[in-house]
Motif scaffolding. Structure first.
Motif, PDB file in Angstrom:
ATOM      1  N   THR A 134     -41.123   1.264  15.654  1.00 40.28           N
ATOM      2  CA  THR A 134     -40.486   1.960  14.533  1.00 40.28           C
ATOM      3  C   THR A 134     -41.055   3.357  14.298  1.00 40.28           C
ATOM      4  O   THR A 134     -40.657   4.028  13.344  1.00 40.28           O
ATOM      5  CB  THR A 134     -40.627   1.140  13.238  1.00 40.28           C
ATOM      6  OG1 THR A 134     -42.010   0.833  13.007  1.00 40.28           O
ATOM      7  CG2 THR A 134     -39.828  -0.162  13.327  1.00 40.28           C
ATOM      8  N   VAL A 175     -32.102   2.528  24.862  1.00 44.52           N
ATOM      9  CA  VAL A 175     -31.760   3.424  23.752  1.00 44.52           C
ATOM     10  C   VAL A 175     -32.481   4.767  23.907  1.00 44.52           C
ATOM     11  O   VAL A 175     -31.923   5.831  23.604  1.00 44.52           O
ATOM     12  CB  VAL A 175     -32.125   2.772  22.400  1.00 44.52           C
ATOM     13  CG1 VAL A 175     -31.955   3.768  21.259  1.00 44.52           C
ATOM     14  CG2 VAL A 175     -31.258   1.542  22.149  1.00 44.52           C
ATOM     15  N   CYS A 177     -27.141  -3.773   2.625  1.00 40.02           N
ATOM     16  CA  CYS A 177     -26.868  -3.082   3.889  1.00 40.02           C
ATOM     17  C   CYS A 177     -25.394  -3.107   4.239  1.00 40.02           C
ATOM     18  O   CYS A 177     -24.886  -2.185   4.880  1.00 40.02           O
ATOM     19  CB  CYS A 177     -27.667  -3.714   5.027  1.00 40.02           C
ATOM     20  SG  CYS A 177     -29.400  -3.272   5.006  1.00 40.02           S
ATOM     21  N   SER A 195     -25.888   1.600   4.278  1.00 36.31           N
ATOM     22  CA  SER A 195     -27.125   1.580   5.061  1.00 36.31           C
ATOM     23  C   SER A 195     -28.243   2.258   4.283  1.00 36.31           C
ATOM     24  O   SER A 195     -28.088   3.381   3.816  1.00 36.31           O
ATOM     25  CB  SER A 195     -26.917   2.296   6.394  1.00 36.31           C
ATOM     26  OG  SER A 195     -28.114   2.307   7.139  1.00 36.31           O
ATOM     27  N   ASN A 200     -31.661   6.094   7.477  1.00 39.67           N
ATOM     28  CA  ASN A 200     -31.055   6.734   8.635  1.00 39.67           C
ATOM     29  C   ASN A 200     -31.817   6.419   9.918  1.00 39.67           C
ATOM     30  O   ASN A 200     -31.404   6.820  11.000  1.00 39.67           O
ATOM     31  CB  ASN A 200     -31.022   8.258   8.424  1.00 39.67           C
ATOM     32  CG  ASN A 200     -30.122   8.650   7.264  1.00 39.67           C
ATOM     33  OD1 ASN A 200     -29.064   8.050   7.091  1.00 39.67           O
ATOM     34  ND2 ASN A 200     -30.534   9.631   6.488  1.00 39.67           N
ATOM     35  N   ASN A 201     -32.953   5.729   9.797  1.00 38.94           N
ATOM     36  CA  ASN A 201     -33.775   5.394  10.953  1.00 38.94           C
ATOM     37  C   ASN A 201     -33.096   4.282  11.757  1.00 38.94           C
ATOM     38  O   ASN A 201     -33.095   3.123  11.356  1.00 38.94           O
ATOM     39  CB  ASN A 201     -35.161   4.953  10.483  1.00 38.94           C
ATOM     40  CG  ASN A 201     -36.128   4.748  11.621  1.00 38.94           C
ATOM     41  OD1 ASN A 201     -35.742   4.771  12.788  1.00 38.94           O
ATOM     42  ND2 ASN A 201     -37.378   4.535  11.280  1.00 38.94           N
ATOM     43  N   TYR A 202     -32.534   4.628  12.913  1.00 35.93           N
ATOM     44  CA  TYR A 202     -31.821   3.642  13.725  1.00 35.93           C
ATOM     45  C   TYR A 202     -32.761   2.559  14.270  1.00 35.93           C
ATOM     46  O   TYR A 202     -32.310   1.482  14.689  1.00 35.93           O
ATOM     47  CB  TYR A 202     -31.098   4.328  14.883  1.00 35.93           C
ATOM     48  CG  TYR A 202     -32.018   4.950  15.922  1.00 35.93           C
ATOM     49  CD1 TYR A 202     -32.444   4.223  17.023  1.00 35.93           C
ATOM     50  CD2 TYR A 202     -32.459   6.267  15.788  1.00 35.93           C
ATOM     51  CE1 TYR A 202     -33.297   4.784  17.963  1.00 35.93           C
ATOM     52  CE2 TYR A 202     -33.305   6.840  16.724  1.00 35.93           C
ATOM     53  CZ  TYR A 202     -33.723   6.092  17.814  1.00 35.93           C
ATOM     54  OH  TYR A 202     -34.561   6.655  18.743  1.00 35.93           O
ATOM     55  N   LYS A 203     -34.057   2.808  14.246  1.00 33.35           N
ATOM     56  CA  LYS A 203     -35.001   1.853  14.830  1.00 33.35           C
ATOM     57  C   LYS A 203     -35.137   0.583  13.999  1.00 33.35           C
ATOM     58  O   LYS A 203     -35.714  -0.397  14.463  1.00 33.35           O
ATOM     59  CB  LYS A 203     -36.351   2.527  15.043  1.00 33.35           C
ATOM     60  CG  LYS A 203     -36.284   3.601  16.119  1.00 33.35           C
ATOM     61  CD  LYS A 203     -37.571   4.368  16.293  1.00 33.35           C
ATOM     62  CE  LYS A 203     -37.386   5.462  17.360  1.00 33.35           C
ATOM     63  NZ  LYS A 203     -38.595   6.296  17.535  1.00 33.35           N
ATOM     64  N   THR A 248     -32.778  -1.210  13.540  1.00 34.18           N
ATOM     65  CA  THR A 248     -31.888  -2.116  14.277  1.00 34.18           C
ATOM     66  C   THR A 248     -32.670  -3.023  15.209  1.00 34.18           C
ATOM     67  O   THR A 248     -32.259  -4.156  15.473  1.00 34.18           O
ATOM     68  CB  THR A 248     -30.850  -1.313  15.085  1.00 34.18           C
ATOM     69  OG1 THR A 248     -30.195  -0.400  14.212  1.00 34.18           O
ATOM     70  CG2 THR A 248     -29.825  -2.233  15.722  1.00 34.18           C
ATOM     71  N   TYR A 249     -33.802  -2.559  15.717  1.00 33.72           N
ATOM     72  CA  TYR A 249     -34.605  -3.395  16.615  1.00 33.72           C
ATOM     73  C   TYR A 249     -35.063  -4.662  15.898  1.00 33.72           C
ATOM     74  O   TYR A 249     -35.104  -5.750  16.491  1.00 33.72           O
ATOM     75  CB  TYR A 249     -35.819  -2.615  17.116  1.00 33.72           C
ATOM     76  CG  TYR A 249     -35.480  -1.379  17.914  1.00 33.72           C
ATOM     77  CD1 TYR A 249     -34.333  -1.316  18.707  1.00 33.72           C
ATOM     78  CD2 TYR A 249     -36.296  -0.247  17.866  1.00 33.72           C
ATOM     79  CE1 TYR A 249     -34.020  -0.179  19.435  1.00 33.72           C
ATOM     80  CE2 TYR A 249     -35.999   0.890  18.600  1.00 33.72           C
ATOM     81  CZ  TYR A 249     -34.861   0.922  19.379  1.00 33.72           C
ATOM     82  OH  TYR A 249     -34.550   2.042  20.098  1.00 33.72           O
TER      83      TYR A 249
END
Length: 449
Positions: free
Chosen positions: A168, A207, A380, A384, A387-390, A392-393
């Motif tokens: 992250t 990614v 969520c 959302s 904005n941190n796409y991480k 998603t992990y």
């Protein structure tokens, strides 16, 4: 009262010194409770009774040099990392090795404390959320008990949190990429479910392809070499000694599938420990002349496929029950007893409900955790939060682990490594609720260095 709580959290977050002191005080309180429980447990001789096969394997490593449960035949029943760790302490001091293991796990819990805080801050850049995440971790009785039981749970949790702390971060360098490979390999050798992290590490790489530089290509290749260098010796060991080629790190795949997909499952969930099926399963294997871990694994897989094919609706019903068992606010199973067979009929004998005090002690924090996580999921869906796409992990990990337990079998104890991650999401939900409820301004978040 809620408003006062919010103001207190705001003041804590505004001061580095108060924040640090608060976390230290929480951890010291945790340690005092842990030391008290370990003393009481040793005096009453009722500690260390969980997952006895770990210390059996470790003893055989020390005294016979064999990775074995019975001291005679090689086993792949447990992944090797935790038994090897136990054998090290046994070799150093066979009389007091349990005490050393406890203190090591206490240190790991302190590291988990730090990792929860840093991961929460990586995701949300808010110190209140990070602080509440730590509080939810410290006052989770399941995590507390895991610190002084002879079980791989806390080791797995520590490695998992270390992986997500690295995953992250905003930027990946040599340290982050190599640590993710290291953790993925060690997690695979700690629990069979660790294979999910290997898959997740591959997803992270895919990614991050768009950000690859020449240096990062070298880092990722080195990380892959490290990962496979960690796991391949164990799989070669299984192949040479058990003639077993498998992506799993243990020989319990068929057994785990069977425990959650046979007619006994109807009677055990959620009332008693699914492991109570083991005696009848061993009896079935003996009656069918099935011997050896490889043969048992194959036979049980075949039985599961036949059961699902003949009873698809019942298998789906079991999956729903397993979902409830995994995410139950109070500990599942709900009692103790023995499953007995009379002809083709099964029943639970000598059933007793769990101690009410224990249920309340674990149920209240569990309810706060699960309610907050459900609130986070609902939030969520609407919007959302970051904005941190991480983030998603973590979603992927929780989703895959849930699916894996729906396929095999599930109890709340298997959710323990997930609980710190669920706590981070719950902390965000409660913070957002209080902020909206009292219309207060968020304390200024600090940009991550």
């Amino acid at each position: 009262m809620l408003e006062w709580g919010y103001i207190l959290l705001s003041k804590i977050a505004k001061s580095k010194h108060i924040l640090s002191l608060s976390i230290v005080l929480l951890f010291v309180t945790w340690c005092i409770l842990a030391l008290f429980c370990i003393k009481v447990g040793i005096n009453q001789n009722n500690m260390w009774k969980m997952a006895a096969d770990y210390d059996q394997i470790a003893e055989n490593i020390v005294f016979s040099g064999q990775y074995s449960l019975n001291g005679e035949s090689i086993t792949g029943y447990r992944p090797p990392l935790y038994p090897l760790l136990l054998s090290l302490f046994m070799f150093l001091d066979f009389e007091q090795w349990r005490i050393y293991v406890f203190f090591l796990q206490l240190v790991l819990s302190g590291c988990c404390l730090f990792l929860v805080y840093k991961t929460a801050f990586n995701l949300f850049k808010n110190e209140i959320i990070a602080f509440v995440s730590v509080a939810l971790f410290l006052f989770n009785p399941s995590l507390f008990l895991a610190a002084f039981t002879i079980q791989e749970t806390l080791l797995f949790t520590f490695l998992l949190l270390l992986f997500f702390y690295m995953a992250t971060k905003e930027e990946y360098g040599f340290t982050e990429i190599m640590t993710m490979g290291l953790c993925a390999g060690l997690l695979h050798l700690t629990r069979p479910t660790g294979i999910i992290i290997i898959l997740l590490a591959f997803i992270v790489f895919i990614v991050e392809i768009r950000h690859l530089t020449k240096a990062k290509i070298i880092y990722w290749c080195s990380s892959a070499v490290l990962l496979f260098g960690i796991i391949l010796p164990w799989h070669i060991f299984l192949w040479k000694n058990l003639d077993l080629v498998s992506i799993s790190s243990s020989t319990t795949g068929g057994l785990n599938l069977y425990k959650g997909n046979n007619i006994m499952t109807y009677y055990t969930y959620p009332w008693i420990d699914v492991d109570r099926q083991t005696v009848l399963i061993n009896e079935m294997l003996k009656n069918n002349n099935i011997a050896g871990e490889k043969e048992s694994d194959r036979y049980l897989r075949e039985q599961v496929l036949a059961f699902i094919k003949e009873n698809p609706s019942l298998a789906a019903y079991f999956a729903i029950k397993k979902l409830g068992a995994l995410y139950s606010p109070i500990p599942s199973y709900f009692g103790s007893g023995e499953i007995v067979k009379d002809g083709n009929q099964y029943s639970i004998d000598n059933f007793m409900w769990n101690d009410t005090k224990l249920v309340l002690i674990q149920g209240l924090p569990g309810s706060i955790l699960i309610f907050g996580f459900l609130g986070f999921l609902f939030f969520c869906i609407r919007k959302s939060p970051v904005n941190n796409y991480k983030i998603t992990y973590i979603y992927i990990f929780i989703g895959l682990l849930t699916i894996l337990h729906l396929i095999t079998f599930a109890e709340t104890r298997f959710r323990i490594p997930m609980d710190p991650l669920l706590g981070i999401f719950s902390a965000y939900f409660y913070f957002s609720f209080l902020q909206k409820r009292f219309n207060m301004i968020t304390p200024s978040s600090k940009t991550q260095q």
